[in-house]
Design a protein around this motif. Structure first.
Motif, PDB file in Angstrom:
ATOM      1  N   MET A  29       0.833  -1.218   0.000  1.00 22.64           N
ATOM      2  CA  MET A  29       0.000   0.000   0.000  1.00 22.64           C
ATOM      3  C   MET A  29       0.865   1.263   0.000  1.00 22.64           C
ATOM      4  SD  MET A  29      -2.764  -1.487  -0.180  1.00 22.64           S
ATOM      5  CE  MET A  29      -3.354  -3.144   0.097  1.00 22.64           C
ATOM      6  N   GLY A  30       1.907   1.263   0.836  1.00 22.72           N
ATOM      7  CA  GLY A  30       2.785   2.438   0.916  1.00 22.72           C
ATOM      8  C   GLY A  30       3.520   2.685  -0.391  1.00 22.72           C
ATOM      9  N   GLY A  31       4.058   1.601  -0.980  1.00 23.90           N
ATOM     10  CA  GLY A  31       4.777   1.730  -2.249  1.00 23.90           C
ATOM     11  C   GLY A  31       3.860   2.193  -3.370  1.00 23.90           C
ATOM     12  N   SER A  32       2.645   1.617  -3.430  1.00 25.07           N
ATOM     13  CA  SER A  32       1.688   2.006  -4.474  1.00 25.07           C
ATOM     14  C   SER A  32       1.262   3.459  -4.298  1.00 25.07           C
ATOM     15  CB  SER A  32       0.452   1.099  -4.424  1.00 25.07           C
ATOM     16  OG  SER A  32       0.819  -0.231  -4.578  1.00 25.07           O
ATOM     17  N   ALA A  33       0.982   3.860  -3.046  1.00 24.35           N
ATOM     18  CA  ALA A  33       0.536   5.235  -2.781  1.00 24.35           C
ATOM     19  C   ALA A  33       1.616   6.242  -3.185  1.00 24.35           C
ATOM     20  CB  ALA A  33       0.188   5.395  -1.301  1.00 24.35           C
ATOM     21  N   GLU A  87       1.263   9.063  -6.207  1.00 25.81           N
ATOM     22  CA  GLU A  87       1.472  10.489  -5.952  1.00 25.81           C
ATOM     23  C   GLU A  87       2.588  11.023  -6.845  1.00 25.81           C
ATOM     24  OE1 GLU A  87      -0.151  12.671  -4.020  1.00 25.81           O
ATOM     25  OE2 GLU A  87       1.233  14.237  -4.652  1.00 25.81           O
ATOM     26  N   TRP A  88       3.653  10.257  -6.946  1.00 26.10           N
ATOM     27  CA  TRP A  88       4.843  10.663  -7.702  1.00 26.10           C
ATOM     28  C   TRP A  88       4.529  10.777  -9.198  1.00 26.10           C
ATOM     29  CZ3 TRP A  88       8.816   6.825  -9.759  1.00 26.10           C
ATOM     30  CH2 TRP A  88       9.932   7.494 -10.257  1.00 26.10           C
ATOM     31  N   GLN A  89       3.705   9.846  -9.709  1.00 27.00           N
ATOM     32  CA  GLN A  89       3.362   9.819 -11.136  1.00 27.00           C
ATOM     33  C   GLN A  89       2.087  10.604 -11.453  1.00 27.00           C
ATOM     34  OE1 GLN A  89       5.040   8.082 -13.744  1.00 27.00           O
ATOM     35  NE2 GLN A  89       6.686   7.868 -12.263  1.00 27.00           N
ATOM     36  N   ASN A  90       1.548  11.322 -10.461  1.00 27.12           N
ATOM     37  CA  ASN A  90       0.305  12.085 -10.630  1.00 27.12           C
ATOM     38  C   ASN A  90      -0.870  11.223 -11.098  1.00 27.12           C
ATOM     39  OD1 ASN A  90       0.905  14.669  -9.780  1.00 27.12           O
ATOM     40  ND2 ASN A  90       1.927  15.158 -11.713  1.00 27.12           N
ATOM     41  N   ILE A  91      -0.913   9.979 -10.622  1.00 30.17           N
ATOM     42  CA  ILE A  91      -2.032   9.098 -10.975  1.00 30.17           C
ATOM     43  C   ILE A  91      -3.209   9.344 -10.026  1.00 30.17           C
ATOM     44  CG2 ILE A  91      -2.769   6.671 -11.088  1.00 30.17           C
ATOM     45  CD1 ILE A  91       0.149   6.033 -11.950  1.00 30.17           C
ATOM     46  N   ALA A  92      -2.896   9.568  -8.756  1.00 29.61           N
ATOM     47  CA  ALA A  92      -3.942   9.861  -7.763  1.00 29.61           C
ATOM     48  C   ALA A  92      -3.434  10.949  -6.821  1.00 29.61           C
ATOM     49  CB  ALA A  92      -4.289   8.608  -6.976  1.00 29.61           C
ATOM     50  N   PRO A  93      -4.306  11.909  -6.456  1.00 28.30           N
ATOM     51  CA  PRO A  93      -3.877  13.005  -5.566  1.00 28.30           C
ATOM     52  C   PRO A  93      -3.848  12.564  -4.108  1.00 28.30           C
ATOM     53  CG  PRO A  93      -6.160  13.312  -6.159  1.00 28.30           C
ATOM     54  CD  PRO A  93      -5.728  12.041  -6.819  1.00 28.30           C
ATOM     55  N   SER A 106      -7.388   7.828   2.970  1.00 23.89           N
ATOM     56  CA  SER A 106      -6.285   7.626   2.024  1.00 23.89           C
ATOM     57  C   SER A 106      -6.417   6.343   1.202  1.00 23.89           C
ATOM     58  CB  SER A 106      -4.941   7.644   2.761  1.00 23.89           C
ATOM     59  OG  SER A 106      -4.944   6.641   3.742  1.00 23.89           O
ATOM     60  N   GLY A 107      -7.140   5.361   1.717  1.00 24.41           N
ATOM     61  CA  GLY A 107      -7.300   4.110   0.979  1.00 24.41           C
ATOM     62  C   GLY A 107      -8.155   4.276  -0.271  1.00 24.41           C
ATOM     63  N   PHE A 108      -9.093   5.201  -0.239  1.00 21.49           N
ATOM     64  CA  PHE A 108     -10.052   5.297  -1.346  1.00 21.49           C
ATOM     65  C   PHE A 108      -9.454   5.840  -2.644  1.00 21.49           C
ATOM     66  CE2 PHE A 108     -12.583   5.006   2.502  1.00 21.49           C
ATOM     67  CZ  PHE A 108     -13.354   3.901   2.177  1.00 21.49           C
ATOM     68  N   PRO A 109      -8.646   6.926  -2.620  1.00 16.80           N
ATOM     69  CA  PRO A 109      -7.993   7.314  -3.877  1.00 16.80           C
ATOM     70  C   PRO A 109      -7.012   6.250  -4.368  1.00 16.80           C
ATOM     71  CG  PRO A 109      -7.177   8.663  -2.064  1.00 16.80           C
ATOM     72  CD  PRO A 109      -8.356   7.898  -1.553  1.00 16.80           C
ATOM     73  N   LEU A 110      -6.405   5.515  -3.416  1.00 17.08           N
ATOM     74  CA  LEU A 110      -5.454   4.456  -3.800  1.00 17.08           C
ATOM     75  C   LEU A 110      -6.172   3.322  -4.534  1.00 17.08           C
ATOM     76  CD1 LEU A 110      -2.646   3.007  -3.521  1.00 17.08           C
ATOM     77  CD2 LEU A 110      -3.478   2.105  -1.366  1.00 17.08           C
ATOM     78  N   PHE A 111      -7.199   2.752  -3.901  1.00 17.91           N
ATOM     79  CA  PHE A 111      -7.906   1.636  -4.527  1.00 17.91           C
ATOM     80  C   PHE A 111      -8.723   2.099  -5.726  1.00 17.91           C
ATOM     81  CE2 PHE A 111      -7.415   0.062  -0.089  1.00 17.91           C
ATOM     82  CZ  PHE A 111      -6.539  -0.952  -0.393  1.00 17.91           C
ATOM     83  N   GLY A 112      -9.247   3.343  -5.638  1.00 17.08           N
ATOM     84  CA  GLY A 112     -10.037   3.882  -6.738  1.00 17.08           C
ATOM     85  C   GLY A 112      -9.240   4.057  -8.013  1.00 17.08           C
ATOM     86  N   SER A 113      -7.914   4.177  -7.907  1.00 18.41           N
ATOM     87  CA  SER A 113      -7.068   4.372  -9.087  1.00 18.41           C
ATOM     88  C   SER A 113      -6.660   3.061  -9.744  1.00 18.41           C
ATOM     89  CB  SER A 113      -5.793   5.137  -8.703  1.00 18.41           C
ATOM     90  OG  SER A 113      -6.134   6.330  -8.074  1.00 18.41           O
ATOM     91  N   LEU A 114      -6.943   1.960  -9.067  1.00 16.16           N
ATOM     92  CA  LEU A 114      -6.577   0.648  -9.627  1.00 16.16           C
ATOM     93  C   LEU A 114      -7.685   0.144 -10.552  1.00 16.16           C
ATOM     94  CD1 LEU A 114      -5.374  -1.029  -6.313  1.00 16.16           C
ATOM     95  CD2 LEU A 114      -3.908  -0.340  -8.193  1.00 16.16           C
ATOM     96  N   LEU A 125      -2.398  -5.623  -9.424  1.00 17.48           N
ATOM     97  CA  LEU A 125      -3.013  -4.609 -10.285  1.00 17.48           C
ATOM     98  C   LEU A 125      -2.337  -3.245 -10.186  1.00 17.48           C
ATOM     99  CD1 LEU A 125      -6.785  -5.403  -9.548  1.00 17.48           C
ATOM    100  CD2 LEU A 125      -5.493  -6.024 -11.579  1.00 17.48           C
ATOM    101  N   GLY A 126      -1.569  -3.033  -9.119  1.00 16.67           N
ATOM    102  CA  GLY A 126      -0.924  -1.729  -8.900  1.00 16.67           C
ATOM    103  C   GLY A 126       0.319  -1.552  -9.747  1.00 16.67           C
TER     104      GLY A 126
END
Lengths: 145, 92
Positions: A84-88, A92-98, A111-119, B86-87
């Protein structure tokens, strides 16, 4: 994958240094806040968490209980935090999710919702995450029975 | 900016906010935030939680919590693996 492997390396290398870090040359405010917060956190869970562990540990040795509490909680949560930390950080770094913007605006609880919502299958994963959080509260509250 | 224009801006923004919700049938004045449309979702969540909490407590530690905890660990593992697969770098 590189981020996760690097994080493990940083954890082992910095474990002692960060455990004893007091920010001696600075105000130490951040260290103090975190120390006091987690000190209070442990004490707030101790009454019913401790009783629950004691109740389900009947017939086992102290060594077994301590080893299970340490290993049993560390082994499953390490892959979780790394993933989760690595994906988040990547999002953020790649501007995929704010990620940081959402946390600053609504707090860390969302914080989990923008993370999972972007997958891919984001809606399903967000619903599963919400279900997991609700179940966590149910089992935590259920310890008091 | 004067307090009057501030109030006017606030009023305008409130109307903008309300305009997203005008489709809801409502009997109360639009000048106040109408929370009633959310009550049904809230009631569903609270009722579901109450039922789950009660069932967990009624079934005792061995049956109730043990069963839910085991199931929770499965969901936890599935979510971790799915996010890993998937990530990144899949998503990039």
């Amino acid at each position: 994958m590189n981020t996760r492997l690097q994080a493990v390396g940083r954890y082992f290398v910095g474990f002692l240094e960060m455990s004893l870090y007091t920010n001696a040359m600075g105000s130490g405010e951040w260290v103090g806040n975190w120390t006091v917060f987690y000190w209070a956190w442990v004490f707030s869970w101790a009454p019913f968490g401790g009783l629950f562990v004691a109740r389900i540990s009947r017939g086992r040795t102290i060594r077994q209980v301590v080893a299970t509490a340490l290993v049993g909680s560390t082994v499953p949560t390490t892959p979780w935090f790394l993933t989760m930390g690595g994906s988040a950080m990547f999002f953020e770094w790649q501007n995929i999710a704010p990620m940081l913007e959402m946390v600053a605006e609504h707090g860390v609880a969302v914080s989990g919702f923008p993370l999972f919502g972007s997958l891919p299958f984001g809606g399903v994963l967000s619903a599963v995450f919400l279900f997991l959080v609700v179940n966590f509260f149910i089992t935590s509250a259920g310890k008091t029975d | 900016m004067s307090s009057r224009s501030n109030a006017s801006r606030h009023h305008r923004e409130s109307n903008d906010w309300d305009s997203h919700r005008v489709n809801y049938p409502t009997l109360v004045s639009r000048r106040r935030f109408d929370a009633r449309p959310y009550f049904r979702e809230g009631q569903t969540v609270i009722t579901g939680l109450a039922v789950a909490f009660t069932a967990s407590v009624a079934l005792s530690v061995k049956k109730g919590i043990a069963r839910i905890s085991r199931f929770n660990m499965g969901v936890f593992a599935v979510l971790t693996v799915m996010t890993f697969l998937l990530g990144p770098p899949t998503i990039s």
